[in-house]
Design a protein around this motif. Structure first.
Motif, PDB file in Angstrom:
ATOM      1  N   ALA A 786      35.947  42.509  39.934  1.00  0.00           N
ATOM      2  CA  ALA A 786      36.774  42.561  38.720  1.00  0.00           C
ATOM      3  C   ALA A 786      38.062  43.320  39.006  1.00  0.00           C
ATOM      4  CB  ALA A 786      35.999  43.200  37.587  1.00  0.00           C
ATOM      5  N   LYS A 788      39.446  43.844  42.024  1.00  0.00           N
ATOM      6  CA  LYS A 788      40.248  43.108  43.020  1.00  0.00           C
ATOM      7  C   LYS A 788      41.075  41.999  42.384  1.00  0.00           C
ATOM      8  CE  LYS A 788      37.119  41.884  46.014  1.00  0.00           C
ATOM      9  NZ  LYS A 788      36.404  41.287  47.171  1.00  0.00           N
ATOM     10  N   ASP A 813      36.906  41.644  32.894  1.00  0.00           N
ATOM     11  CA  ASP A 813      38.278  41.920  33.339  1.00  0.00           C
ATOM     12  C   ASP A 813      39.238  40.977  32.659  1.00  0.00           C
ATOM     13  OD1 ASP A 813      39.050  39.540  34.996  1.00  0.00           O
ATOM     14  OD2 ASP A 813      37.256  40.142  36.166  1.00  0.00           O
ATOM     15  N   GLN A 816      42.906  37.257  36.913  1.00  0.00           N
ATOM     16  CA  GLN A 816      43.414  35.898  37.146  1.00  0.00           C
ATOM     17  C   GLN A 816      42.432  34.786  36.770  1.00  0.00           C
ATOM     18  OE1 GLN A 816      43.899  36.560  41.452  1.00  0.00           O
ATOM     19  NE2 GLN A 816      42.509  34.831  41.721  1.00  0.00           N
ATOM     20  N   ILE A 818      38.681  32.429  37.092  1.00  0.00           N
ATOM     21  CA  ILE A 818      38.110  31.570  38.147  1.00  0.00           C
ATOM     22  C   ILE A 818      38.315  30.102  37.760  1.00  0.00           C
ATOM     23  CG2 ILE A 818      35.973  30.971  39.398  1.00  0.00           C
ATOM     24  CD1 ILE A 818      34.934  33.789  38.427  1.00  0.00           C
ATOM     25  N   PHE A 822      35.580  25.684  40.802  1.00  0.00           N
ATOM     26  CA  PHE A 822      34.918  26.592  41.736  1.00  0.00           C
ATOM     27  C   PHE A 822      33.498  26.961  41.291  1.00  0.00           C
ATOM     28  CE2 PHE A 822      34.603  30.954  43.762  1.00  0.00           C
ATOM     29  CZ  PHE A 822      34.408  30.468  45.031  1.00  0.00           C
ATOM     30  N   ILE A 826      30.429  28.972  43.492  1.00  0.00           N
ATOM     31  CA  ILE A 826      30.743  30.413  43.454  1.00  0.00           C
ATOM     32  C   ILE A 826      29.616  31.299  43.964  1.00  0.00           C
ATOM     33  CG2 ILE A 826      30.072  30.699  41.003  1.00  0.00           C
ATOM     34  CD1 ILE A 826      32.663  32.584  40.892  1.00  0.00           C
ATOM     35  N   ASP A 834      40.292  31.237  46.058  1.00  0.00           N
ATOM     36  CA  ASP A 834      41.676  30.997  46.460  1.00  0.00           C
ATOM     37  C   ASP A 834      41.896  31.604  47.834  1.00  0.00           C
ATOM     38  OD1 ASP A 834      44.292  30.600  46.737  1.00  0.00           O
ATOM     39  OD2 ASP A 834      44.931  31.859  45.047  1.00  0.00           O
ATOM     40  N   GLY A 847      29.421  38.413  48.670  1.00  0.00           N
ATOM     41  CA  GLY A 847      29.004  39.343  47.600  1.00  0.00           C
ATOM     42  C   GLY A 847      28.223  38.670  46.492  1.00  0.00           C
ATOM     43  N   LEU A 848      28.754  37.626  45.907  1.00  0.00           N
ATOM     44  CA  LEU A 848      28.100  37.014  44.746  1.00  0.00           C
ATOM     45  C   LEU A 848      26.780  36.339  45.131  1.00  0.00           C
ATOM     46  CD1 LEU A 848      30.948  35.550  42.503  1.00  0.00           C
ATOM     47  CD2 LEU A 848      29.431  37.475  42.031  1.00  0.00           C
ATOM     48  N   THR A 872      37.824  37.276  33.285  1.00  0.00           N
ATOM     49  CA  THR A 872      36.477  36.803  33.610  1.00  0.00           C
ATOM     50  C   THR A 872      35.463  37.811  33.114  1.00  0.00           C
ATOM     51  OG1 THR A 872      37.401  35.861  35.624  1.00  0.00           O
ATOM     52  CG2 THR A 872      34.988  36.062  35.527  1.00  0.00           C
ATOM     53  N   PHE A 874      31.458  38.569  33.903  1.00  0.00           N
ATOM     54  CA  PHE A 874      30.169  38.314  34.548  1.00  0.00           C
ATOM     55  C   PHE A 874      29.094  39.009  33.738  1.00  0.00           C
ATOM     56  CE2 PHE A 874      32.606  36.836  38.094  1.00  0.00           C
ATOM     57  CZ  PHE A 874      31.756  35.954  38.749  1.00  0.00           C
TER      58      PHE A 874
HETATM   59  P1  ADP Z   1      34.264  38.414  47.949  1.00  0.00           P
HETATM   60  O1  ADP Z   1      33.682  39.321  48.957  1.00  0.00           O
HETATM   61  O2  ADP Z   1      35.273  37.465  48.464  1.00  0.00           O
HETATM   62  O3  ADP Z   1      34.625  39.098  46.705  1.00  0.00           O
HETATM   63  P2  ADP Z   1      32.299  37.284  46.273  1.00  0.00           P
HETATM   64  O4  ADP Z   1      31.105  36.439  46.565  1.00  0.00           O
HETATM   65  O5  ADP Z   1      32.016  38.612  45.641  1.00  0.00           O
HETATM   66  O6  ADP Z   1      33.069  37.463  47.610  1.00  0.00           O
HETATM   67  O7  ADP Z   1      33.272  36.489  45.383  1.00  0.00           O
HETATM   68  C1  ADP Z   1      33.563  35.171  45.740  1.00  0.00           C
HETATM   69  C2  ADP Z   1      34.841  34.716  45.109  1.00  0.00           C
HETATM   70  O8  ADP Z   1      34.660  34.575  43.694  1.00  0.00           O
HETATM   71  C3  ADP Z   1      35.971  35.637  45.262  1.00  0.00           C
HETATM   72  O9  ADP Z   1      36.609  35.462  46.510  1.00  0.00           O
HETATM   73  C4  ADP Z   1      36.866  35.194  44.116  1.00  0.00           C
HETATM   74  O10 ADP Z   1      37.617  34.084  44.466  1.00  0.00           O
HETATM   75  C5  ADP Z   1      35.895  34.857  43.045  1.00  0.00           C
HETATM   76  N1  ADP Z   1      35.681  35.956  42.101  1.00  0.00           N
HETATM   77  C6  ADP Z   1      34.596  36.776  42.009  1.00  0.00           C
HETATM   78  N2  ADP Z   1      34.724  37.636  40.962  1.00  0.00           N
HETATM   79  C7  ADP Z   1      35.909  37.352  40.357  1.00  0.00           C
HETATM   80  C8  ADP Z   1      36.622  37.866  39.207  1.00  0.00           C
HETATM   81  N3  ADP Z   1      36.113  38.870  38.455  1.00  0.00           N
HETATM   82  N4  ADP Z   1      37.829  37.361  38.896  1.00  0.00           N
HETATM   83  C9  ADP Z   1      38.313  36.298  39.619  1.00  0.00           C
HETATM   84  N5  ADP Z   1      37.716  35.759  40.721  1.00  0.00           N
HETATM   85  C10 ADP Z   1      36.516  36.278  41.068  1.00  0.00           C
END
Ligand code: ADP
Length: 882
Positions: A786, A788, A813, A816, A818, A822, A826, A834, A847-848, A872, A874
């Motif tokens: 969030a 980042k 947050d 920008q 998602i 995607f 995701i 991006d 991470g996710l 966004t 989560f």
């Molecule tokens: P990373 O280590 O790249 O953050 P994640 O698996 O945590 O890997 O997230 C994958 C992608 O999902 C991110 O690179 C980003 O593009 C998108 N993303 C995750 N959380 C957010 C958010 N809160 N706002 C916008 N994009 C997000």
């Protein structure tokens, strides 16, 4: 090229001629079943053959129909004894045209509405095929044919409908029976039609033959009945005719009696006797007393006659030119002395009848036999017009001297009582009590066999062949002449007495046969259809079974192997044929004593993944999936056996790789990171700006590498279940506080305000079952994402809520967002929305996916809502523990 063309057109010509021949022959057979006199046949096969041929071989067959039908109709006429003429040909051609039109129309209808070639497997099509080709199309041949008969004067208007009806029935039934047979023998698809020979063809032909036999028997008994009835009637007619003929003899004997009883009968007495005593018979146009006069008595006799009032009487005869003249001198004369009625007969008064050889013959016979004698048929001329007749003579002798009769009877002959008989009137008189239009009556004088003379004729002389058997003949002798009386039925009698019962037997029976045919077609069609389907499905299944990459075994309830596919043979290293004798426990030892567990919906895990035993003694790791199948009260199990040896090897490699990464990569990386930190802290001496900058980059990348390694190790451990979660009920709010605190520094680095919303009092103490450390890892990941992906100076909120028996934890947050496209990826490994974004370098895309694995393992779920450029949210959902 020309020879190919030649041979195909030659074949077409041959087919046309064969059809013509078949048409003619089957038509001739059909007409044998016709009932006279109307020639009605309840079955006309050629129409069905024609329709079948047109359907199967095309329109050119119409020529065959035309030729065959023309030939048939001409030969019918010729066989009936008529000679060939232009009129015969034109009638035959008109009828043929009707048949061809009907065939063409039927074929067109069937092609259009049923389709042809056709295997006729469903009822609707069979029904349409029969109706269109049968009753509908044949109404044309019946109409054209009947009208042709009518306009050519063969039948009358009142017979038109009857003719049409029977024609139509015959043609329609012909189609219903012969067309399916044609298809069975010649139509495509051959495999379908050929298979129907036994199922449809044989019963159809057999039942039709039975019906025809029954018909022939029925019509024979009809014929017998009619014959008996006719004979009875004819016998009465014959007896009556005989009586009429013999009455002439009695009358004449009575007249003779007058002359026997009196020597000298006067003209007056004669006339009175005729008037009052003799029974008048319509056929007897005159009576006379013919006096026998010897040469020496002539003068006296003529004298006596004149004295009785016959002025100028003399014995006369006819001269060559036919006029009466005085009779020339002869030994004796037979002279018409008295004749009654006078008015009609006086012209011949005085005539010597013995001059005429026909009369003389009868007179002599009468004299010789001393009995009634009749002339052969002759023409009478009393009424100035000739009419057929005979003259009957009865000899009268002088009784007083009769006992002294010598060889020359003429010495005692007085004369002849004579009757002039008009045969037509006489016979007509005897027939008055009978229905005269039922029979033909012919009486022939056959005294001279070589020269029969017509005595009487009523009705038709030429008797049609079919009525020949019914003629009744009887011989009678009349006045020394032999007469043949013959009575035959008229066409009217026949048509009135032919009962259509037999015809109904034929038509009804054949209709039944054709229905049977239709029914059998539909049954056989269905059977064929099902057989085809079963064969096709069996082939499909067999090919799946045979070609499946997985080993498949079919096992019975007792563990005996019933069937195995080639993949199973390869997997267990047995020849395919040997499986029949094997038990499943020989291949899967783990099933020993546990066959009853095969019924379970979910197999115990130790049976799902187990060890298979090959024929060479080697082990294979296998995964079983078993499904029970019930086939006709027996239970079977289908085993699909997946060889997991390769997967096991990969797993092993992975585990080895991970331990390599953790030990061989992480340990040196930790010391690199440590060394860089020490150098950068300046403890080892001050570095110049450039070196400092380069080392900072190195440190940054070492950090990133360490994170990546940690993440990879993490996800591997999680995926392969190597991480045991330490699940414990814990209050959630304090953990959220801790998570927010842990990420404060990170938020500050991005100039983001990170806050935890204060929940309602009641929520603060809610507990969930979690592994606290892993939960913090999840929260860190969501919060850092969030941060980042938010704009500087914006707020990231962590929120806690309750929804029924769950708590919802949201990380919100206003960054920008998602992109929608995607969403699919995701939560998968190494997925980043991006890739051009510089911030992604901060992450690994793992991470996710780690987050989701952990949340799922803790019995919760994770999802998000997002709008691009708006932000966004989560949300994690975890069940509350009480
Ligand atoms: P990373 O280590 O790249 O953050 P994640 O698996 O945590 O890997 O997230 C994958 C992608 O999902 C991110 O690179 C980003 O593009 C998108 N993303 C995750 N959380 C957010 C958010 N809160 N706002 C916008 N994009 C997000």
């Amino acid at each position: 090229m020309s020879s190919i063309l030649g041979s195909s057109s030659f074949r077409a010509l041959l087919r046309i001629l064969s059809l013509a021949g078949g048409y003619w022959f089957s038509g001739w057979i059909s007409l044998q079943l016709a009932i006279p006199p109307g020639f009605v046949s309840g079955l006309f096969l050629p129409m069905g053959i024609a329709l079948g041929a047109i359907l199967i071989w095309g329109w050119s067959m119409l020529f065959g129909v035309l030729i065959g039908s023309c030939l048939l109709n001409i030969s019918v006429v010729l066989l009936a004894g008529q000679s060939f003429s232009w009129a015969v040909f034109s009638l035959a051609f008109e009828i043929a045209l009707g048949s061809a039109l009907a065939g063409a129309f039927g074929a067109w209808l069937i092609r259009r509405y049923v389709g042809f070639p056709n295997d006729l497997t469903d009822e609707r099509k069979i029904f349409l095929f029969f109706i269109l080709g049968g009753p509908i199309a044949t109404s044309i041949s019946a109409s054209v044919g009947s009208l042709a008969l009518f306009f050519n004067g063969i039948i009358q208007g009142k017979q038109l409908f009857y003719s049409w009806w029977t024609w139509w029935i015959g043609d329609a039934i012909g189609v219903l029976i012969a067309t399916p047979l044609m298809c069975i023998f010649f139509a495509a698809p051959r495999n379908v039609w050929r298979n129907r020979r036994a199922a449809v063809g044989v019963p159809l032909v057999f039942s039709s033959i039975v019906v025809v036999v029954v018909f022939v028997m029925a019509s024979m008994s009809e014929q017998k009945k009619m014959e008996a009835q006719f004979r009875q009637e004819a016998q009465v007619v014959v007896s009556s005719v005989k009586l009429g003929l013999s009455s002439v003899e009695y009358i004449l004997a009575a007249l003779g009696g007058l002359f026997i009883s009196s020597d000298n009968v006067t003209r007056k007495e004669f006339s009175a006797y005729i008037d009052h005593v003799i029974v008048k018979k319509h056929g007897v146009s005159g009576f006379s007393w013919n006096r026998y006069v010897r040469r020496d008595e002539r003068e006296n006799f003529e004298q006596k006659m004149r004295s009785e009032g016959f002025e100028g009487f003399y014995i006369k005869e006819k001269n060559a030119s036919g006029t009466f003249v005085k009779a020339s001198e002869r030994d004796d004369y037979v002279v018409i002395g008295y004749i009654e009625p006078w008015q009609e007969n006086n012209a011949i008064h005085g005539l010597d009848v013995a001059v005429d050889p026909v009369r003389a013959a009868a007179l002599n016979r009468a004299l010789e036999s001393n009995a009634f004698a009749v002339t052969s048929p002759l023409q009478l001329m009393q009424d100035k017009q000739y009419s057929p007749g005979v003259i009957a003579f009865f000899p009268v002798f002088d009784l007083a001297r009769l006992n002294t009769l010598s060889a020359n009877k003429k010495n005692w002959l007085l004369g002849y009582a004579t009757a002039i008989v008009r045969t037509n009137d006489l016979i007509a008189d005897t027939l008055t009590p009978f229905k005269t239009d039922d029979y033909n009556l012919i009486i022939t004088d056959i005294t001279q066999k070589a020269n029969p003379l017509r005595f009487y004729t009523k009705g038709q002389v030429a008797i049609p062949a079919y009525a020949q058997d019914l003629i009744l003949e009887e011989r009678v002798v009349l006045g020394g002449r032999e007469l043949l009386i013959s009575v035959s039925p008229t066409e009217k009698f026949l048509s009135e007495h032919v009962s259509l019962q037999a015809w109904f037997v034929l038509a009804g029976g054949l209709l039944f046969c054709s229905l049977l045919g239709g029914f059998l077609l539909s049954i056989s069609g269905r059977t064929q259809h099902v057989t085809n389907l079963v064969e096709q499905r069996t082939r499909e299944l067999a090919s799946i079974f045979e070609n499946a990459a997985e080993a498949i075994l079919v096992v019975d309830e007792n563990g005996g192997i019933q069937k195995a596919n080639p993949a199973a043979a390869t997997l267990f290293a047995y020849p395919l044929a040997d499986f029949r004798h094997l038990q499943i426990v020989a291949l899967i030892p783990a099933l020993q004593g546990r066959l009853n567990e095969l019924h379970l919906a979910v197999l115990p895990s130790e049976l799902r993944e187990t060890i298979g035993q090959r024929s060479d003694g080697a082990n294979v790791s296998v995964e079983l999936s078993i499904s029970p199948v019930d086939i006709s009260e027996q239970k079977f199990f289908t085993f699909i056996i997946h060889d997991v040896t390769a997967r096991r090897k990969v797993d092993l490699l992975k585990t080895e790789f991970i331990s390599t990464v953790s030990h061989e990569l992480r340990t040196p990386l930790t010391s690199i990171k440590g060394a860089l930190s020490i150098v950068l802290s300046g403890n080892t001496g001050v570095l110049d700006e450039k070196a400092n900058h380069l080392l900072a980059i190195a440190k940054n990348n070492a950090d990133r590498l360490a994170r990546l390694v940690n993440d990879i190790l993490d996800i591997d451990k999680l995926e392969f279940g190597n991480v045991q979660l330490n699940m414990q009920p814990a209050p959630i709010y304090p953990l959220l506080k801790q998570a927010v605190e842990q990420n404060h520094a990170y938020a500050e680095r991005y100039c983001i305000h990170l806050q935890l919303d204060l929940p309602r009092e009641a929520l603060m103490s809610l507990r969930v079952n979690i592994d606290a450390d892993r939960f913090l890892q999840v929260m860190s990941n969501l919060i850092s994402n969030a941060i980042k992906f938010s704009h500087r100076q914006s707020v990231v909120r962590v929120n806690l809520q309750r929804e029924e028996d769950n708590i919802l934890i949201s990380v919100i947050d206003t960054g920008q967002g998602i992109p929608d496209e995607f969403r699919q990826r995701i939560f998968t490994k190494f997925a980043q929305a991006d890739s051009s974004d510089t911030r992604r370098r901060d992450g690994t895309g793992l991470g996710l996916s780690i987050t989701k694995v952990i949340v799922d393992a803790m019995g919760g779920s994770i999802d998000y809502v997002s709008t691009v450029n708006k932000g966004t949210t989560f949300t994690i959902r975890l069940p509350i523990v009480s």
